[in-house]
Enzyme design. Structure first.
Site, PDB file in Angstrom:
ATOM      1  N   SER A  73       0.942  -1.187   0.073  1.00  0.00           N
ATOM      2  CA  SER A  73       0.192  -0.279   0.170  1.00  0.00           C
ATOM      3  C   SER A  73       0.924   1.224   0.145  1.00  0.00           C
ATOM      4  CB  SER A  73      -1.053   0.591   1.332  1.00  0.00           C
ATOM      5  OG  SER A  73      -2.287  -0.738   1.049  1.00  0.00           O
ATOM      6  N   HIS A  78       4.940  14.065   7.087  1.00  0.00           N
ATOM      7  CA  HIS A  78       4.391  15.368   6.524  1.00  0.00           C
ATOM      8  C   HIS A  78       5.547  16.112   7.687  1.00  0.00           C
ATOM      9  CE1 HIS A  78       1.614  14.747   3.385  1.00  0.00           C
ATOM     10  NE2 HIS A  78       1.362  13.344   3.992  1.00  0.00           N
ATOM     11  N   CYS A  93      -1.528  -4.029   3.373  1.00  0.00           N
ATOM     12  CA  CYS A  93      -2.411  -4.075   3.431  1.00  0.00           C
ATOM     13  C   CYS A  93      -2.073  -6.151   3.455  1.00  0.00           C
ATOM     14  CB  CYS A  93      -2.929  -4.775   2.052  1.00  0.00           C
ATOM     15  SG  CYS A  93      -3.990  -2.931   1.475  1.00  0.00           S
TER      16      CYS A  93
END
Lengths: 131, 131
Positions: A73, A78, A93
């Site tokens: 995935s 940030h 996943c």
């Protein structure tokens, strides 16, 4: 002879999404794009995730975003150097990769004063569906 | 004369993370990398997010991941054509972009039989902190 409990679909629509906020981090680390790329890549690899591609952007006057496209995935960072804080998410996943371990390794590298981590189960819970 | 209620920091450590699972989607759409890139880019732009860069990978035998690096954070799609399902997440910091609108536009394009959407507030709630 084995008992057939039902075959799961080829692509299991299930995964764990770990969302974390770390605060009280050294601002210099949070503005160092190469350090953040290397640290994320290392944490993902040690957590049995497969990094297919990474991209990053350093914003003006400060702050960095790093995204990793995984076989399992994705992951993201940030940063807010001016605030000493960072958003992390690691979504994997399947059942091979260990997203909570990846976040733990990132926290060990960034040494925050405080952290908030939550894990969200997404898709279907095949373990319970099969029981 | 204005009353000084306190100046928020330059980089607001706040954002909304929308996590969605859509099921019962046409498998052909979920295996069409260009359609998914274009649809995600369009949904983000119409939701006032700024796309800095996109990357995508088509997996074998099927399935596509698309990641968008935004000025406001990131968005992702992970598809399971064999299951007719897709994971979506749109995370936007600040108060300009509309991540729930982006997910709504994606759902309108993908026409799922069912959907599950949740919005998670991350970081600090400056609106309430200021009151």
């Amino acid at each position: 002879m084995s008992v057939d409990t039902g075959t799961p679909p080829v692509g299991l629509f299930t995964g764990q999404h770990v969302l974390a906020e770390l605060e009280g981090v050294d601002p210099e680390l949070l503005d160092d794009e190469q350090f953040l790329r290397d640290t994320l890549h290392n944490a993902l690899s040690l957590s049995h995730a497969t990094v297919c591609q990474m991209i990053a952007k350093r914003f003006e006057p400060q702050g960095v975003t790093v995204l990793a496209l995984l076989s399992e995935s994705h992951a993201s960072l940030h940063t807010y150097p001016e605030d000493g804080s960072i958003f992390i998410d690691v979504f994997t996943c399947g059942h091979t990769a260990q997203p909570e371990r990846a976040v733990q390794l990132l926290a060990e590298a960034l040494k925050p004063a405080s952290q908030n981590v939550q894990t969200i189960q997404r898709g279907h819970d095949y373990a319970n569906l099969a029981s």
